[in-house]
Design an enzyme around this catalytic site. Structure first.
Site, PDB file in Angstrom:
ATOM      1  N   HIS A 153       3.390   8.387   4.749  1.00 47.62           N
ATOM      2  CA  HIS A 153       3.271   7.759   4.131  1.00 47.62           C
ATOM      3  C   HIS A 153       4.793   7.603   3.381  1.00 47.62           C
ATOM      4  O   HIS A 153       5.386   7.793   3.247  1.00 47.62           O
ATOM      5  CB  HIS A 153       2.076   8.285   3.574  1.00 47.62           C
ATOM      6  CG  HIS A 153       2.784   9.998   2.378  1.00 47.62           C
ATOM      7  ND1 HIS A 153       2.558   9.213   1.222  1.00 47.62           N
ATOM      8  CD2 HIS A 153       2.979  10.776   2.936  1.00 47.62           C
ATOM      9  CE1 HIS A 153       3.240  10.726   0.759  1.00 47.62           C
ATOM     10  NE2 HIS A 153       3.437  11.630   2.367  1.00 47.62           N
ATOM     11  N   HIS A 176      -3.728   5.191  -2.617  1.00 53.19           N
ATOM     12  CA  HIS A 176      -2.685   5.378  -1.956  1.00 53.19           C
ATOM     13  C   HIS A 176      -3.128   5.741  -0.535  1.00 53.19           C
ATOM     14  O   HIS A 176      -4.390   5.823  -0.423  1.00 53.19           O
ATOM     15  CB  HIS A 176      -2.322   6.445  -2.485  1.00 53.19           C
ATOM     16  CG  HIS A 176      -0.159   7.063  -1.066  1.00 53.19           C
ATOM     17  ND1 HIS A 176       0.412   6.140  -1.334  1.00 53.19           N
ATOM     18  CD2 HIS A 176      -0.165   8.065  -0.847  1.00 53.19           C
ATOM     19  CE1 HIS A 176       1.373   6.811  -1.075  1.00 53.19           C
ATOM     20  NE2 HIS A 176       0.617   7.628  -0.120  1.00 53.19           N
ATOM     21  N   CYS A 235       2.617   1.706   0.965  1.00 60.22           N
ATOM     22  CA  CYS A 235       1.359   2.318   1.703  1.00 60.22           C
ATOM     23  C   CYS A 235       0.886   1.731   2.028  1.00 60.22           C
ATOM     24  O   CYS A 235       0.278   1.997   3.432  1.00 60.22           O
ATOM     25  CB  CYS A 235       1.164   3.771   0.717  1.00 60.22           C
ATOM     26  SG  CYS A 235      -0.255   3.154  -0.567  1.00 60.22           S
TER      27      CYS A 235
END
Length: 257
Positions: free
Chosen positions: A223, A211, A159
């Site tokens: 993402h 994240h 990510c």
């Protein structure tokens, strides 16, 4: 001070000096680093652009001194474009991934003896002033790229590697990890104020940011989670329609331009 330069297309950066150790990131061809500790099979390094630390296997880089560094950095800096590129000599061929940074001579070569390689391929066409108009399309070109912990390329990405790579194409340098990226930029206070390219950060049960994703509009995010994917996002977090549940809890939104 001792330096090194990666001489392979993409190599793992390990947490510890062992192949079984966690891959914390990857080092791309031409990336420069400070040598911190040299062992029989592994070398501890600090990447110059991001200060990221890890171990690289000996044989995957070349040592540089101050003069080598100055000579290499005197070339023209370019980023390899979305279609990738090649470095070629009579005996060697390197397939480079998107976002690889090179310093080219006037002859379109990279030179660090004994290597002298000619670049053939695409160039990154974007500048910082094109961020708002082009960032979404570039990010979308990574859709379905497989997730890879520590990955930084179209062959596998995580990510924060995804956000770091996309931003680098607009001359915006981000740190490597999501929590580090969240420490930069300006906070966007309300969902209604989100703009394309803003980064949304998400935390775990302990409150640690784990994240990050790139906003395509006020309620759509791209993402890397299992793969680079597009999901809906609201004040609670990311809603995964395939799982029919929220997969990530929203912590903060940041803007960097």
């Amino acid at each position: 001070m001792k330096y090194g330069i990666c001489t392979l297309a993409i190599v793992p950066l390990r947490l510890e000096q062992a192949h079984r150790s966690e891959m914390v990131s990857q080092v791309l061809f031409g990336e420069l680093f400070e040598v911190l500790d040299e062992q029989a099979d592994w070398t501890s390094i600090r990447l110059l652009d991001t200060d990221y630390l890890g171990w690289i296997q000996n044989g995957q880089f070349q040592k540089f001194d101050d003069l080598d560094m100055q000579q290499y950095l005197s070339g023209k800096p370019i980023l390899v474009g979305r279609d990738g590129g090649l470095l070629l000599s009579d005996t060697d061929r390197f397939q480079l991934c998107h976002g690889t940074k090179l310093y080219l001579t006037a002859e379109n070569t990279v030179d660090f003896p004994p290597l002298r390689l000619t670049y053939q391929g695409d160039f990154n066409p974007f500048s910082k002033n094109q961020f708002k108009t082009e960032v979404a399309q570039l990010a979308l070109s990574y859709k379905n790229t497989p997730y890879l912990w520590g990955g930084r390329s179209q062959w596998g990405i995580d990510c924060s590697g995804f956000s770091q790579l996309i931003y680098s194409c607009f001359d915006l340098l981000l740190p490597r990890d999501a929590y580090q990226q969240a420490e930069m930029g300006q906070t966007v206070d309300f969902i209604s104020e989100i703009k394309v390219g803003d980064l949304a950060f998400f935390d775990n049960a302990e409150g640690r940011i784990t994240h990050v994703g790139i906003m395509l509009d006020r309620d759509t995010i791209i993402h890397a989670s299992a793969k680079v994917r597009i999901d809906r996002m609201d004040t609670e977090g990311i809603f995964n329609a395939e799982l029919n549940r929220y997969s990530h809890k929203l912590r903060i939104i940041k803007r960097y331009l």
